[in-house]
Enzyme design. Structure first.
Site, PDB file in Angstrom:
ATOM      1  N   ARG A 167     -34.786 -62.238 -79.420  1.00  0.00           N
ATOM      2  CA  ARG A 167     -34.089 -62.595 -80.673  1.00  0.00           C
ATOM      3  C   ARG A 167     -34.846 -62.026 -81.868  1.00  0.00           C
ATOM      4  O   ARG A 167     -36.071 -62.087 -81.902  1.00  0.00           O
ATOM      5  CB  ARG A 167     -34.146 -64.114 -80.885  1.00  0.00           C
ATOM      6  CG  ARG A 167     -33.201 -64.940 -80.119  1.00  0.00           C
ATOM      7  CD  ARG A 167     -33.329 -66.378 -80.661  1.00  0.00           C
ATOM      8  NE  ARG A 167     -32.986 -67.353 -79.649  1.00  0.00           N
ATOM      9  CZ  ARG A 167     -33.324 -68.639 -79.713  1.00  0.00           C
ATOM     10  NH1 ARG A 167     -34.045 -69.100 -80.712  1.00  0.00           N
ATOM     11  NH2 ARG A 167     -32.970 -69.467 -78.769  1.00  0.00           N
TER      12      ARG A 167
ATOM     13  N   ASP B  63     -45.830 -67.344 -82.446  1.00  0.00           N
ATOM     14  CA  ASP B  63     -45.874 -65.875 -82.563  1.00  0.00           C
ATOM     15  C   ASP B  63     -46.901 -65.401 -83.588  1.00  0.00           C
ATOM     16  O   ASP B  63     -46.729 -64.354 -84.208  1.00  0.00           O
ATOM     17  CB  ASP B  63     -44.503 -65.293 -82.967  1.00  0.00           C
ATOM     18  CG  ASP B  63     -43.384 -65.822 -82.099  1.00  0.00           C
ATOM     19  OD1 ASP B  63     -43.595 -65.883 -80.884  1.00  0.00           O
ATOM     20  OD2 ASP B  63     -42.331 -66.184 -82.643  1.00  0.00           O
TER      21      ASP B  63
ATOM     22  N   GLY C 246     -49.887 -64.461 -82.955  1.00  0.00           N
ATOM     23  CA  GLY C 246     -50.810 -63.477 -82.379  1.00  0.00           C
ATOM     24  C   GLY C 246     -51.915 -64.149 -81.565  1.00  0.00           C
ATOM     25  O   GLY C 246     -52.988 -63.574 -81.370  1.00  0.00           O
ATOM     26  N   LYS C 247     -51.608 -65.350 -81.049  1.00  0.00           N
ATOM     27  CA  LYS C 247     -52.611 -66.090 -80.261  1.00  0.00           C
ATOM     28  C   LYS C 247     -52.988 -65.345 -78.992  1.00  0.00           C
ATOM     29  O   LYS C 247     -54.132 -65.389 -78.543  1.00  0.00           O
ATOM     30  CB  LYS C 247     -52.066 -67.486 -79.891  1.00  0.00           C
ATOM     31  CG  LYS C 247     -51.756 -68.350 -81.083  1.00  0.00           C
ATOM     32  CD  LYS C 247     -51.082 -69.644 -80.674  1.00  0.00           C
ATOM     33  CE  LYS C 247     -49.696 -69.467 -80.073  1.00  0.00           C
ATOM     34  NZ  LYS C 247     -48.674 -68.970 -80.998  1.00  0.00           N
TER      35      LYS C 247
ATOM     36  N   LYS D 176     -53.296 -62.153 -78.433  1.00  0.00           N
ATOM     37  CA  LYS D 176     -54.326 -61.135 -78.675  1.00  0.00           C
ATOM     38  C   LYS D 176     -55.693 -61.795 -78.859  1.00  0.00           C
ATOM     39  O   LYS D 176     -56.692 -61.321 -78.310  1.00  0.00           O
ATOM     40  CB  LYS D 176     -53.973 -60.323 -79.935  1.00  0.00           C
ATOM     41  CG  LYS D 176     -55.155 -59.501 -80.386  1.00  0.00           C
ATOM     42  CD  LYS D 176     -54.934 -58.646 -81.578  1.00  0.00           C
ATOM     43  CE  LYS D 176     -56.313 -58.254 -82.116  1.00  0.00           C
ATOM     44  NZ  LYS D 176     -56.311 -57.070 -82.924  1.00  0.00           N
TER      45      LYS D 176
ATOM     46  N   LEU E  82     -52.549 -58.027 -90.742  1.00  0.00           N
ATOM     47  CA  LEU E  82     -52.746 -57.625 -92.148  1.00  0.00           C
ATOM     48  C   LEU E  82     -52.262 -56.194 -92.346  1.00  0.00           C
ATOM     49  O   LEU E  82     -51.728 -55.843 -93.394  1.00  0.00           O
ATOM     50  CB  LEU E  82     -54.232 -57.753 -92.536  1.00  0.00           C
ATOM     51  CG  LEU E  82     -54.502 -57.555 -94.032  1.00  0.00           C
ATOM     52  CD1 LEU E  82     -53.917 -58.710 -94.845  1.00  0.00           C
ATOM     53  CD2 LEU E  82     -55.989 -57.415 -94.321  1.00  0.00           C
TER      54      LEU E  82
ATOM     55  N   THR F 271     -34.321 -72.250 -76.378  1.00  0.00           N
ATOM     56  CA  THR F 271     -34.360 -71.011 -75.608  1.00  0.00           C
ATOM     57  C   THR F 271     -33.674 -71.214 -74.252  1.00  0.00           C
ATOM     58  O   THR F 271     -33.672 -70.329 -73.417  1.00  0.00           O
ATOM     59  CB  THR F 271     -35.808 -70.545 -75.365  1.00  0.00           C
ATOM     60  OG1 THR F 271     -36.527 -71.628 -74.761  1.00  0.00           O
ATOM     61  CG2 THR F 271     -36.484 -70.127 -76.642  1.00  0.00           C
TER      62      THR F 271
ATOM     63  N   HIS G 116     -46.604 -64.356 -75.048  1.00  0.00           N
ATOM     64  CA  HIS G 116     -47.810 -63.897 -75.722  1.00  0.00           C
ATOM     65  C   HIS G 116     -47.950 -62.422 -75.415  1.00  0.00           C
ATOM     66  O   HIS G 116     -47.987 -62.028 -74.256  1.00  0.00           O
ATOM     67  CB  HIS G 116     -49.044 -64.635 -75.200  1.00  0.00           C
ATOM     68  CG  HIS G 116     -48.950 -66.112 -75.378  1.00  0.00           C
ATOM     69  ND1 HIS G 116     -49.558 -66.767 -76.410  1.00  0.00           N
ATOM     70  CD2 HIS G 116     -48.288 -67.034 -74.677  1.00  0.00           C
ATOM     71  CE1 HIS G 116     -49.272 -68.048 -76.327  1.00  0.00           C
ATOM     72  NE2 HIS G 116     -48.510 -68.242 -75.271  1.00  0.00           N
ATOM     73  N   THR G 117     -48.020 -61.617 -76.455  1.00  0.00           N
ATOM     74  CA  THR G 117     -48.086 -60.185 -76.243  1.00  0.00           C
ATOM     75  C   THR G 117     -49.535 -59.744 -76.152  1.00  0.00           C
ATOM     76  O   THR G 117     -50.350 -60.074 -77.017  1.00  0.00           O
ATOM     77  CB  THR G 117     -47.398 -59.452 -77.413  1.00  0.00           C
ATOM     78  OG1 THR G 117     -46.147 -60.086 -77.625  1.00  0.00           O
ATOM     79  CG2 THR G 117     -47.208 -57.986 -77.107  1.00  0.00           C
TER      80      THR G 117
ATOM     81  N   ASN H  34     -41.123 -70.608 -72.185  1.00  0.00           N
ATOM     82  CA  ASN H  34     -40.123 -70.441 -73.247  1.00  0.00           C
ATOM     83  C   ASN H  34     -40.610 -69.633 -74.440  1.00  0.00           C
ATOM     84  O   ASN H  34     -39.892 -69.477 -75.416  1.00  0.00           O
ATOM     85  CB  ASN H  34     -39.643 -71.819 -73.731  1.00  0.00           C
ATOM     86  CG  ASN H  34     -40.789 -72.726 -74.135  1.00  0.00           C
ATOM     87  OD1 ASN H  34     -41.849 -72.668 -73.548  1.00  0.00           O
ATOM     88  ND2 ASN H  34     -40.576 -73.553 -75.118  1.00  0.00           N
TER      89      ASN H  34
HETATM   90  P1  GDP Z   1     -48.376 -65.341 -79.767  1.00  0.00           P
HETATM   91  O1  GDP Z   1     -47.240 -66.025 -79.099  1.00  0.00           O
HETATM   92  O2  GDP Z   1     -49.008 -66.175 -80.837  1.00  0.00           O
HETATM   93  O3  GDP Z   1     -49.364 -64.790 -78.794  1.00  0.00           O
HETATM   94  O4  GDP Z   1     -47.771 -64.091 -80.565  1.00  0.00           O
HETATM   95  P2  GDP Z   1     -46.779 -62.940 -80.054  1.00  0.00           P
HETATM   96  O5  GDP Z   1     -47.453 -62.134 -79.060  1.00  0.00           O
HETATM   97  O6  GDP Z   1     -45.470 -63.524 -79.724  1.00  0.00           O
HETATM   98  O7  GDP Z   1     -46.539 -62.146 -81.430  1.00  0.00           O
HETATM   99  C1  GDP Z   1     -47.502 -61.489 -82.088  1.00  0.00           C
HETATM  100  C2  GDP Z   1     -47.071 -60.049 -82.251  1.00  0.00           C
HETATM  101  O8  GDP Z   1     -47.952 -59.402 -83.149  1.00  0.00           O
HETATM  102  C3  GDP Z   1     -47.190 -59.225 -80.974  1.00  0.00           C
HETATM  103  O9  GDP Z   1     -46.219 -58.229 -81.007  1.00  0.00           O
HETATM  104  C4  GDP Z   1     -48.594 -58.628 -81.069  1.00  0.00           C
HETATM  105  O10 GDP Z   1     -48.753 -57.448 -80.308  1.00  0.00           O
HETATM  106  C5  GDP Z   1     -48.666 -58.348 -82.522  1.00  0.00           C
HETATM  107  N1  GDP Z   1     -49.987 -58.361 -83.138  1.00  0.00           N
HETATM  108  C6  GDP Z   1     -51.021 -59.237 -82.961  1.00  0.00           C
HETATM  109  N2  GDP Z   1     -52.005 -58.961 -83.844  1.00  0.00           N
HETATM  110  C7  GDP Z   1     -51.574 -57.918 -84.600  1.00  0.00           C
HETATM  111  C8  GDP Z   1     -52.120 -57.187 -85.698  1.00  0.00           C
HETATM  112  O11 GDP Z   1     -53.199 -57.464 -86.209  1.00  0.00           O
HETATM  113  N3  GDP Z   1     -51.356 -56.178 -86.210  1.00  0.00           N
HETATM  114  C9  GDP Z   1     -50.135 -55.844 -85.711  1.00  0.00           C
HETATM  115  N4  GDP Z   1     -49.469 -54.846 -86.275  1.00  0.00           N
HETATM  116  N5  GDP Z   1     -49.592 -56.504 -84.686  1.00  0.00           N
HETATM  117  C10 GDP Z   1     -50.301 -57.536 -84.145  1.00  0.00           C
END
Ligand code: GDP
Length: 430
Positions: A306, A12, A14-15, A17, A335, A127, A40-41, A37
């Site tokens: 969760r 989680d 932020g991969k 993005k 940040l 999960t 990625h958002t 499981n």
């Molecule tokens: P991943 O599994 O590594 O892709 O991460 P997730 O998507 O599970 O979790 C990262 C969360 O942080 C998500 O809700 C993203 O939308 C959010 N996110 C990513 N980069 C940033 C950022 O620079 N700032 C903020 N506020 N949210 C971010």
């Protein structure tokens, strides 16, 4: 050339993005391990999406997305996810499902749930998506590959062999109903037809792409701490979360991986259970506030919903996490989330049996570790959406310099919000 985008911590980070952002200038995006499981958002012009199994290059028509042979393929979930994104107006992605991929079966999900039930309070916080039984079966060589779906006699034989073993467990260990081979066979034949258009020779495709000078992204799921060899075993996942495994799970040559982008958040978060060691955890009201403000919609699991555990940035874990990934550069996300704090703590050491160390320990010692914090001033303003690193408040830049010096890996990207373009670029100081 191959770039891997992987997590330095517990997942989680932020991969999604970062992968979505880099996919714009890439040709191929490959998922190389794990299954549905984790999520990625991605937030883009089409909306907000939590992808679980589709690679994060899904939103670009020029990208070929590959579900690599290292993935635990839940066909039903893949089909549902494809339907869900196209129903939201996203064009159907270019997708190849490796014919060498193994199939996550309905009985893996059942076994996962039964095992959690059996372990009761001692469970590992699974999960329950069948990942551990899936990988166990792969290495026990009773797994079923996608290519087996296209040879019905072989499929029946392999299914019969697998089910005979499962039924012993289901009946005698878990005291649950047994499985019927014919029902499973019919279910698989129906699923085969749904994925038939996507199945292909991903190995040949990726090698040809590399020969043609294309850019290939490997998209990791979870992070270093969840690797079964180098992470916090046994509170790990069951597939390798390291860039090195990308060579196996995505079938790229090790020598082709030129860039390993390690993603880490400006604070810590972990979706794991409360029995897991999480040294820099922030509890109580302070923790609740960070959880509420974290990510784009609070720190709640993209797949499970969760609440994630949250804490201060941990340089001991992150230095180790970047080291085992072989980070060539680091992307620091979220940040902007910390802008509300007067002071920000960073965990820079672990106290274990009265001694302070900055070397990440093995699990029995990790269980005893207490955090040693350094406190830095906050910047007390909203930096969400900032696109110019130099224009950030000095305290924010000092915070980034501090983290970089302690993790020993160059921070090149600092993300200021969840959207694709909310990003700043920085010249590393190490
Ligand atoms: P991943 O599994 O590594 O892709 O991460 P997730 O998507 O599970 O979790 C990262 C969360 O942080 C998500 O809700 C993203 O939308 C959010 N996110 C990513 N980069 C940033 C950022 O620079 N700032 C903020 N506020 N949210 C971010």
């Amino acid at each position: 050339m191959v770039k891997a985008i992987v997590g330095a911590n517990w997942g989680d980070e932020g991969k999604g993005k970062i992968t979505d952002m880099l996919a714009e200038t890439s040709d191929v995006v490959i998922r190389f391990q794990g299954g549905a499981n984790a999520g990625h958002t991605i937030i883009n012009d089409y909306g907000r999406f939590a992808l679980h199994i589709l690679p994060s290059g899904t939103f670009y028509p020029h990208v070929t997305n590959i579900i690599g042979n290292g993935v635990a393929l839940d066909i039903r979930k893949l089909v549902d996810e494809l339907r869900s994104i196209t129903s939201q107006g996203v064009p159907a992605p270019n997708l190849i499902v490796s014919e060498r991929c193994q199939i996550l079966m309905p009985y893996h999900v059942l076994q996962d749930a039964y095992e959690e039930e059996r372990l009761a309070g001692k469970a590992f916080g699974s999960t329950k998506s069948g990942i551990a039984p899936f990988y166990s079966d792969k290495y026990a060589k009773i797994g079923i590959q996608v290519c087996d779906l296209f040879d019905e006699q072989r499929l029946k034989e392999r299914l019969t062999a697998a089910v005979s073993m499962k039924n012993v467990l289901f009946e005698h260990l878990y005291h649950k109903p047994t499985l019927n081979v014919d029902d499973l066979f019919q279910e698989l034949i129906a699923l085969r037809e749904e994925i038939r258009p996507y199945v292909g020779d991903a190995v040949g495709f990726v090698h040809q792409a590399l020969k043609e000078g294309k850019t290939v992204l490997l998209e990791g799921q979870l992070g270093s701490m969840k690797d079964p060899d180098l992470g916090i075993f046994p509170m790990t996942t069951s597939s390798h979360t390291l860039a090195g495994f990308g060579c196996v799970g995505a079938a790229v040559p090790p020598t082709a991986v030129e860039d390993v982008i390690c993603v880490t958040k400006a604070y810590s978060s972990s979706v794991g259970s409360h029995t897991e060691p999480f040294v820099s955890e922030l509890l109580g009201e302070e923790g609740d506030e960070l959880r509420r403000r974290g990510g784009d919609k609070g720190e709640f699991g993209a797949t499970t919903g969760r609440p994630r555990r949250v804490g201060w940035f941990d340089t001991v874990a992150t230095k180790y996490g970047c080291m085992v990934q072989g980070a060539t550069q680091v992307a620091l996300t979220c940040l902007d989330v910390l802008g509300y704090l007067d002071e920000i703590k960073v965990c820079t050491g672990y106290e274990i049996d009265g001694k302070v160390t900055d070397v990440f320990p093995v699990t029995p010692l990790l269980m005893k570790a207490k955090p040693v914090f350094t406190t830095l001033p906050g910047w007390k303003c909203d930096i969400r959406g900032c696109k110019d690193y130099e224009s950030l408040p000095q305290q924010a830049k000092d915070y980034v310099d501090f983290l970089e010096a302690h993790i020993g890996a160059p921070i090149t990207m600092v993300s200021s919000g969840p959207k694709r373009d909310e990003m700043t670029y920085r010249t590393p100081k190490i």
